[in-house]
Motif scaffolding. Structure first.
Motif, PDB file in Angstrom:
ATOM      1  N   GLY A 117      13.626  -5.218   3.138  1.00  0.00           N
ATOM      2  CA  GLY A 117      14.170  -4.656   1.901  1.00  0.00           C
ATOM      3  C   GLY A 117      13.075  -4.316   0.904  1.00  0.00           C
ATOM      4  N   LYS A 118      12.094  -5.200   0.758  1.00  0.00           N
ATOM      5  CA  LYS A 118      10.984  -4.935  -0.164  1.00  0.00           C
ATOM      6  C   LYS A 118      10.163  -3.727   0.293  1.00  0.00           C
ATOM      7  CE  LYS A 118       8.975  -9.007  -0.407  1.00  0.00           C
ATOM      8  NZ  LYS A 118       7.965  -9.968  -0.886  1.00  0.00           N
ATOM      9  N   TYR A 119       9.993  -3.604   1.610  1.00  0.00           N
ATOM     10  CA  TYR A 119       9.250  -2.457   2.134  1.00  0.00           C
ATOM     11  C   TYR A 119       9.977  -1.158   1.782  1.00  0.00           C
ATOM     12  CZ  TYR A 119       7.687   1.123   5.354  1.00  0.00           C
ATOM     13  OH  TYR A 119       7.247   2.316   5.878  1.00  0.00           O
ATOM     14  N   TYR A 120      11.278  -1.086   2.070  1.00  0.00           N
ATOM     15  CA  TYR A 120      12.039   0.126   1.786  1.00  0.00           C
ATOM     16  C   TYR A 120      12.069   0.408   0.281  1.00  0.00           C
ATOM     17  CZ  TYR A 120      13.739   0.355   6.619  1.00  0.00           C
ATOM     18  OH  TYR A 120      13.824   0.467   7.988  1.00  0.00           O
ATOM     19  N   SER A 131       0.824  -1.206   0.000  1.00  0.00           N
ATOM     20  CA  SER A 131       0.000   0.000   0.000  1.00  0.00           C
ATOM     21  C   SER A 131       0.867   1.269   0.000  1.00  0.00           C
ATOM     22  CB  SER A 131      -0.914   0.011   1.235  1.00  0.00           C
ATOM     23  OG  SER A 131      -1.583   1.239   1.342  1.00  0.00           O
ATOM     24  N   LYS A 132       0.506   2.191  -0.846  1.00  0.00           N
ATOM     25  CA  LYS A 132       1.215   3.478  -0.886  1.00  0.00           C
ATOM     26  C   LYS A 132       0.876   4.335   0.334  1.00  0.00           C
ATOM     27  CE  LYS A 132       1.400   3.787  -5.936  1.00  0.00           C
ATOM     28  NZ  LYS A 132       0.967   4.571  -7.138  1.00  0.00           N
ATOM     29  N   ASP A 133      -0.249   4.050   0.950  1.00  0.00           N
ATOM     30  CA  ASP A 133      -0.756   4.913   2.021  1.00  0.00           C
ATOM     31  C   ASP A 133      -0.289   4.513   3.421  1.00  0.00           C
ATOM     32  OD1 ASP A 133      -2.220   6.284   0.084  1.00  0.00           O
ATOM     33  OD2 ASP A 133      -3.869   4.842   0.229  1.00  0.00           O
ATOM     34  N   ILE A 134       0.331   3.309   3.553  1.00  0.00           N
ATOM     35  CA  ILE A 134       0.752   2.848   4.879  1.00  0.00           C
ATOM     36  C   ILE A 134       2.253   3.064   5.057  1.00  0.00           C
ATOM     37  CG2 ILE A 134       0.884   0.903   6.475  1.00  0.00           C
ATOM     38  CD1 ILE A 134      -1.485  -0.358   5.019  1.00  0.00           C
ATOM     39  N   LEU A 135       2.611   3.826   6.068  1.00  0.00           N
ATOM     40  CA  LEU A 135       4.018   4.033   6.408  1.00  0.00           C
ATOM     41  C   LEU A 135       4.270   3.491   7.807  1.00  0.00           C
ATOM     42  CD1 LEU A 135       4.710   7.682   5.152  1.00  0.00           C
ATOM     43  CD2 LEU A 135       5.622   5.560   4.193  1.00  0.00           C
ATOM     44  N   LEU A 136       5.333   2.741   7.963  1.00  0.00           N
ATOM     45  CA  LEU A 136       5.691   2.176   9.264  1.00  0.00           C
ATOM     46  C   LEU A 136       6.560   3.157  10.038  1.00  0.00           C
ATOM     47  CD1 LEU A 136       6.582  -1.443   8.045  1.00  0.00           C
ATOM     48  CD2 LEU A 136       4.443  -0.694   9.111  1.00  0.00           C
TER      49      LEU A 136
END
Length: 560
Positions: free
Chosen positions: A515-518, A487-492
């Motif tokens: 790595g995929k998240y970053y 999701s483009k809208d979710i930031l951890l």
């Protein structure tokens, strides 16, 4: 990008046309099939509810033991077996069906694609009933009368139950991967304390934690054939792990399979037939050889009468039997070992690229350390979480014997007719012992099911450790990071990734997922660091390593 989108759309259009064409050509006959049940007498069960977890009908009995395992004892002709099973387990069976189909909806959220999938599966399964024994069809028909009305839009109850018996095979065939990474072994003679045979297996079929909650141990006395026990789930009449009263055991391990054009005999119904009718290894081979299967599978068969064990290796176009001479042990993971598959390129590639050979070597290593096995030592092997040379490879790594996702583990002592079944979680809970001599002695089921509790094997202390608590948290956090990546809208938050990785620091996957998240958030320097960390860990398969390397390569290009 536009070119790729057009290609994807074109491929989807072709698939849509083919599916609709094949459905229109092939479904009509099978979708209305109902087995002939006229030859069987039937008394509709009137279930007596003793309490919230104990039910009975004449000699048929269902109860939940203190280890939270459901125990079912049924007897009768094929149709009566199905009715007795369905009447006693109705709420459990309907719950299991709901869990399974909700999983499918999660994988395929689009209603349109769900409709296409239903059409495809109807076409794909159109000939399955032609490859299933008529008495098993009658039993399934009886069982299906207690299925939920909720899913009648997928298929009529009877056909839906039949299709579900091929779920293991279909998942295997459609994905051409081991949804199951099972491990099994048989030891005897100098390899056990008393010289008698011991067989252990992990059944790593994972459809989520909810699916594994209601384990069902079935004790079946068919009107025709040999009484037997089986470990599976409500609504299942096939066998994935079981033993009969004559001391024949069966367990199944998936192999590398070519995707077939149509479903045939579900492997669990082949093994069911072996348990019900085989008294020795030769009988088992004859039964397996005459059935047409649609995936590749290893069937480990142990025999009290032969004092031996073999692996029957079946696939749509080949058949082999792996025997050992004078070693007193047979090991089985997810590749074939018989002469019949010596030159099979698909099997050879699977040995090189998968985690099957690694687990095979780990079994050999554990047997070097643990000589003269007894049931407790066998349980310790099935629960082992380390890599080769006791290397820490992370909890849940598929290279481990214990991948911390098993639906169940079982230990058989065929000559003594004893069986131990694990309780939740995974194979870590207490192993409950059952004595088939007692259970099939003619006494009341409620008097015999727990007759051997003094032989139970204690639960693994790992369950009460901080590491296990962290592992369960790692699974939950993994879902969050996956959602954020998609999701483009979710930031951890900044501390989320280090927290997630600290829950399972030795597992390659926590660095790959980070790595995929970053990468998805265009933080390429951080992504590069995580992919490089992942490559220092014990990665499960060659394709998995290649995926990490591809991501790293793409990341490095972004940094130029």
């Amino acid at each position: 990008m536009k070119k790729n989108n057009r290609l994807a759309a074109a491929l989807w259009g072709i698939q849509l046309f083919l599916i609709l064409f094949l459905v229109s050509c092939g479904v009509s006959k099978s979708v209305h099939h109902i087995p002939d049940i006229s030859q069987y007498s039937l008394e509709t069960p009137q279930v007596n509810k003793i309490n919230d977890s104990t039910f009975s009908y004449k000699q048929n009995y269902l109860t939940k033991n203190k280890q939270q395992l459901w125990e079912l004892y049924i007897k009768g002709n094929p149709l009566q077996l199905g009715y007795n099973n369905g009447a006693l387990t109705q709420s459990l069976m309907q719950k299991q069906e709901e869990i399974f189909f909700s999983k499918v909806e999660g994988f395929v959220p689009s209603k349109f694609k769900q409709k296409l999938l239903r059409g495809f599966l109807k076409w794909y399964n159109r000939k399955m009933y032609l490859n299933v024994r008529e008495d098993y069809q009658a039993e399934l028909y009886g069982l299906s009368q207690y299925s939920s009305d909720k899913y009648d839009f997928i298929a009529p109850k009877y056909l839906r139950n039949l299709y579900l018996h091929g779920a293991h095979d279909i998942g295997h065939a459609m994905q051409d991967l081991a949804m199951v990474g099972c491990t099994s072994l048989a030891v005897w003679n100098e390899n056990t304390e008393d010289g008698q045979m011991l067989i252990g297996r992990n059944f790593d079929f994972y459809v989520g934690d909810d699916f594994a909650k209601n384990k069902l141990i079935e004790f079946i006395e068919p009107e025709d054939g040999i009484p037997y026990m089986s470990v599976s789930w409500p609504g299942m009449t096939g066998v994935v792990s079981g033993m009969n009263k004559d001391g024949i055991t069966v367990t199944i391990n998936a192999g590398k399979s070519k995707i077939p054009l149509t479903a045939k005999t579900p492997i669990s119904l082949v093994t069911r037939e072996i348990l019900q009718y085989a008294k020795n290894i030769d009988d088992a081979i004859v039964i397996a050889k005459k059935r047409k299967v649609f995936v590749s599978e290893s069937i480990l068969v142990g025999s009290a009468r032969d004092k031996n064990a073999v692996i029957i290796e079946v696939s749509p176009k080949n058949f082999g039997v792996y025997r050992v001479e004078n070693t007193g042990r047979v090991l089985c993971t997810n590749h074939f070992q018989s002469e019949a598959y010596k030159d099979d390129k698909r099997n050879q590639k699977h040995i090189i690229e998968s985690h099957s050979e690694y687990r095979y070597e780990k079994l050999q290593e554990l047997l070097q350390k643990n000589k003269k096995l007894n049931p407790e030592k066998m349980a310790a092997i099935l629960r082992d979480k380390s890599g080769l040379k006791d290397r820490k490879i992370g909890y849940g790594n598929e290279k481990a014997i214990n991948q911390l996702l098993a639906h169940h583990a079982v230990i058989f002592s065929p000559e003594k007719r004893l069986v131990w079944v694990s309780s939740n979680p995974y194979q870590l809970g207490e192993f409950v012992c059952y004595d088939l001599n007692e259970i099939f002695s003619g006494k009341k089921a409620e008097e015999t099911l727990q007759a051997k509790t003094t032989l139970n094997i204690s639960r693994d202390p790992f369950v009460d450790s901080k590491e296990f608590e962290n592992y369960e948290m790692y699974k939950l956090l993994g879902e969050e990071i996956s959602d954020a990546t998609d999701s483009k809208d979710i930031l951890l938050t900044d501390d989320f990734i280090p927290w997630y990785q600290s829950m399972n620091p030795d597992l390659w996957l926590v660095y790959y997922e980070a790595g995929k998240y970053y990468f998805s958030k265009k933080e390429f320097e951080k992504a590069k660091t995580e992919f490089e960390k992942a490559l220092t860990k014990e990665i499960t398969t060659v394709p998995d390593r290649q995926n990490v390397e591809k991501y790293l390569k793409k990341t490095l290009k972004k940094l130029k």
